[in-house]
Scaffold this motif. Sequence first.
Motif, PDB file in Angstrom:
ATOM      1  N   HIS A   1       0.818  -1.214   0.000  1.00 16.44           N
ATOM      2  CA  HIS A   1       0.000   0.000   0.000  1.00 16.44           C
ATOM      3  C   HIS A   1       0.850   1.261   0.000  1.00 16.44           C
ATOM      4  N   GLY A   2       2.169   1.091  -0.125  1.00 18.77           N
ATOM      5  CA  GLY A   2       3.057   2.250  -0.149  1.00 18.77           C
ATOM      6  C   GLY A   2       3.117   2.972   1.173  1.00 18.77           C
ATOM      7  N   LEU A   3       2.930   2.232   2.271  1.00 18.25           N
ATOM      8  CA  LEU A   3       2.901   2.866   3.597  1.00 18.25           C
ATOM      9  C   LEU A   3       4.088   2.420   4.439  1.00 18.25           C
ATOM     10  N   SER A   4       4.696   3.362   5.141  1.00 11.05           N
ATOM     11  CA  SER A   4       5.636   3.015   6.204  1.00 11.05           C
ATOM     12  C   SER A   4       4.837   2.742   7.472  1.00 11.05           C
ATOM     13  N   MET A   5       5.537   2.204   8.477  1.00 16.78           N
ATOM     14  CA  MET A   5       4.866   1.948   9.746  1.00 16.78           C
ATOM     15  C   MET A   5       4.327   3.245  10.355  1.00 16.78           C
ATOM     16  N   TRP A   6       5.127   4.311  10.303  1.00 20.68           N
ATOM     17  CA  TRP A   6       4.657   5.583  10.845  1.00 20.68           C
ATOM     18  C   TRP A   6       3.458   6.106  10.071  1.00 20.68           C
ATOM     19  N   ALA A   7       3.500   5.971   8.742  1.00 16.53           N
ATOM     20  CA  ALA A   7       2.377   6.444   7.932  1.00 16.53           C
ATOM     21  C   ALA A   7       1.104   5.690   8.307  1.00 16.53           C
ATOM     22  N   TYR A   8       1.233   4.396   8.495  1.00 16.36           N
ATOM     23  CA  TYR A   8       0.066   3.594   8.881  1.00 16.36           C
ATOM     24  C   TYR A   8      -0.447   4.020  10.253  1.00 16.36           C
ATOM     25  N   SER A   9       0.472   4.257  11.183  1.00 15.05           N
ATOM     26  CA  SER A   9       0.070   4.725  12.515  1.00 15.05           C
ATOM     27  C   SER A   9      -0.711   6.033  12.423  1.00 15.05           C
ATOM     28  N   VAL A  10      -0.249   6.912  11.539  1.00 17.37           N
ATOM     29  CA  VAL A  10      -0.935   8.195  11.374  1.00 17.37           C
ATOM     30  C   VAL A  10      -2.345   7.978  10.837  1.00 17.37           C
TER      31      VAL A  10
ATOM     32  N   LEU B   1      -4.206   5.376  11.144  1.00 21.06           N
ATOM     33  CA  LEU B   1      -5.037   4.797  12.204  1.00 21.06           C
ATOM     34  C   LEU B   1      -5.459   5.852  13.213  1.00 21.06           C
ATOM     35  N   ALA B   2      -4.520   6.699  13.618  1.00 16.89           N
ATOM     36  CA  ALA B   2      -4.815   7.704  14.644  1.00 16.89           C
ATOM     37  C   ALA B   2      -5.820   8.729  14.133  1.00 16.89           C
ATOM     38  N   LEU B   3      -5.654   9.152  12.869  1.00 15.76           N
ATOM     39  CA  LEU B   3      -6.598  10.129  12.318  1.00 15.76           C
ATOM     40  C   LEU B   3      -7.966   9.504  12.053  1.00 15.76           C
ATOM     41  N   GLY B   4      -7.983   8.209  11.829  1.00 17.05           N
ATOM     42  CA  GLY B   4      -9.252   7.541  11.603  1.00 17.05           C
ATOM     43  C   GLY B   4     -10.091   7.508  12.855  1.00 17.05           C
ATOM     44  N   ALA B   5      -9.427   7.336  13.992  1.00 12.95           N
ATOM     45  CA  ALA B   5     -10.157   7.283  15.256  1.00 12.95           C
ATOM     46  C   ALA B   5     -10.907   8.601  15.459  1.00 12.95           C
ATOM     47  N   ARG B   6     -10.214   9.703  15.236  1.00 14.45           N
ATOM     48  CA  ARG B   6     -10.861  11.015  15.286  1.00 14.45           C
ATOM     49  C   ARG B   6      -9.907  12.042  14.687  1.00 14.45           C
TER      50      ARG B   6
ATOM     51  N   ALA C   1       1.199  13.552  17.130  1.00 10.37           N
ATOM     52  CA  ALA C   1       2.473  12.930  17.486  1.00 10.37           C
ATOM     53  C   ALA C   1       2.374  12.269  18.859  1.00 10.37           C
ATOM     54  N   GLU C   2       1.789  12.987  19.806  1.00  4.48           N
ATOM     55  CA  GLU C   2       1.684  12.434  21.153  1.00  4.48           C
ATOM     56  C   GLU C   2       0.819  11.181  21.169  1.00  4.48           C
ATOM     57  N   SER C   3      -0.254  11.204  20.379  1.00  5.77           N
ATOM     58  CA  SER C   3      -1.176  10.065  20.420  1.00  5.77           C
ATOM     59  C   SER C   3      -0.557   8.794  19.845  1.00  5.77           C
ATOM     60  N   ILE C   4       0.458   8.932  19.005  1.00  7.12           N
ATOM     61  CA  ILE C   4       1.130   7.728  18.509  1.00  7.12           C
ATOM     62  C   ILE C   4       2.530   7.607  19.122  1.00  7.12           C
ATOM     63  N   ARG C   5       2.743   8.333  20.212  1.00  2.00           N
ATOM     64  CA  ARG C   5       4.004   8.272  20.947  1.00  2.00           C
ATOM     65  C   ARG C   5       5.215   8.518  20.045  1.00  2.00           C
ATOM     66  N   ALA C   6       5.112   9.538  19.203  1.00  2.00           N
ATOM     67  CA  ALA C   6       6.232   9.894  18.332  1.00  2.00           C
ATOM     68  C   ALA C   6       6.658  11.318  18.664  1.00  2.00           C
ATOM     69  N   ASP C   7       7.879  11.656  18.328  1.00  6.24           N
ATOM     70  CA  ASP C   7       8.309  13.042  18.419  1.00  6.24           C
ATOM     71  C   ASP C   7       7.637  13.833  17.296  1.00  6.24           C
ATOM     72  N   LYS C   8       7.297  15.087  17.562  1.00  4.49           N
ATOM     73  CA  LYS C   8       6.572  15.852  16.545  1.00  4.49           C
ATOM     74  C   LYS C   8       7.429  16.133  15.310  1.00  4.49           C
ATOM     75  N   THR C   9       8.730  16.218  15.512  1.00  3.10           N
ATOM     76  CA  THR C   9       9.587  16.469  14.347  1.00  3.10           C
ATOM     77  C   THR C   9       9.680  15.241  13.444  1.00  3.10           C
ATOM     78  N   ARG C  10       9.288  14.103  13.990  1.00  5.86           N
ATOM     79  CA  ARG C  10       9.499  12.852  13.287  1.00  5.86           C
ATOM     80  C   ARG C  10       8.404  12.563  12.274  1.00  5.86           C
ATOM     81  N   ILE C  11       7.245  13.147  12.460  1.00  3.36           N
ATOM     82  CA  ILE C  11       6.120  12.797  11.598  1.00  3.36           C
ATOM     83  C   ILE C  11       5.937  13.791  10.464  1.00  3.36           C
ATOM     84  N   ILE C  12       6.736  14.850  10.452  1.00  3.96           N
ATOM     85  CA  ILE C  12       6.518  15.891   9.448  1.00  3.96           C
ATOM     86  C   ILE C  12       6.690  15.350   8.034  1.00  3.96           C
TER      87      ILE C  12
END
Lengths: 145, 145
Positions: free
Chosen positions: A29-38, A40-45, A54-65
């Motif tokens: 699906h062309g997704l990294s693990m972080w992309a998939y986590s994102v 999932l998190a946005l799907g919830a709400r 970033a906090e909801s997936i326990r990642a640093d905010k600079t990491r998901i940009i």
Amino acid sequence: MADRPDLAAMISPLGRALIEAELPVLREHGLSMWAYSVLLALGARPLRTQAALAESIRADKTRIIGVLDDLQRRGLIERTPDPGDRRARLLSLTEEGRRVRDSAQAGIQRNEERLLGRFPADDRRAFLRVLRALADLPPEEIAGP
Amino acid sequence: MADRPDLAAMISPLGRALIEAELPVLREHGLSMWAYSVLLALGARPLRTQAALAESIRADKTRIIGVLDDLQRRGLIERTPDPGDRRARLLSLTEEGRRVRDSAQAGIQRNEERLLGRFPADDRRAFLRVLRALADLPPEEIAGP
DNA sequence: TATTGTTATACTCTATAACTATA
DNA sequence: TATAGTTATAGAGTATAACAATA
């Protein structure tokens, strides 16, 4: 010697192996693990800020940009400045993003159901019940006193 | 949406939290996570080479050298050249190493039992039964076809 | 020549700090 | 001045490659 291995010694490598098992599906699906986590998190709400995401997936905010840049470019998420506070970016899934997330998750859970299928239904239910409860505990509760 | 979270999404963070919970106990014993893994692996059975040890704890062989140096210096393990093949190092726990391992493991499992104690005995047994079976599966079996 | 253990080097991932823009 | 997001830099952890000793 203990009469069972440490929980962590069983659970932690099992988690790594399950993530390994996800990777081929995600790659399709062309997704990294972080992309998939994102997704999932946005799907919830939908979320109001990237920091909250970033906090909801326990990642640093600079990491998901970079992840968000890519998902947005591919039309899987929307990232629009909040009219009420133009510093913040309102985040949400697009229809296509929802479709990709569901398709990836279906593939992942198909394999997981195959694994669980080897156990009696009662054990399976009890396992999931306990696992969900443990996963919902806040880290401080797991850490103990 | 799925009717349950992905197994990996529950198990993997739970594993991280359980490892976090181990750290204070390990620190009291002057052990890193890798050092503790080494003590556990050597306790199961003495090993004939460092490469075999590294593989059994899924570590790179270059990664455990410093760990072994430290454990040996502190008298927790013995590392003697194999008389039959002087390239190899026979690895084993000392009595002190066994004592430290048991003490650390007791502290770790005390906390884990506290966590499990919140569930009914039946659920607890089923959970551990399924978990042990899953943890014993080879990674290829978890990855699937 | 191949293998065990070791050391040195490079790479990946992650977090910290500095910067821009809005408030 | 404080905060959201971004970019640049530095640090930790890990693996890869080169080396020494033994077979």
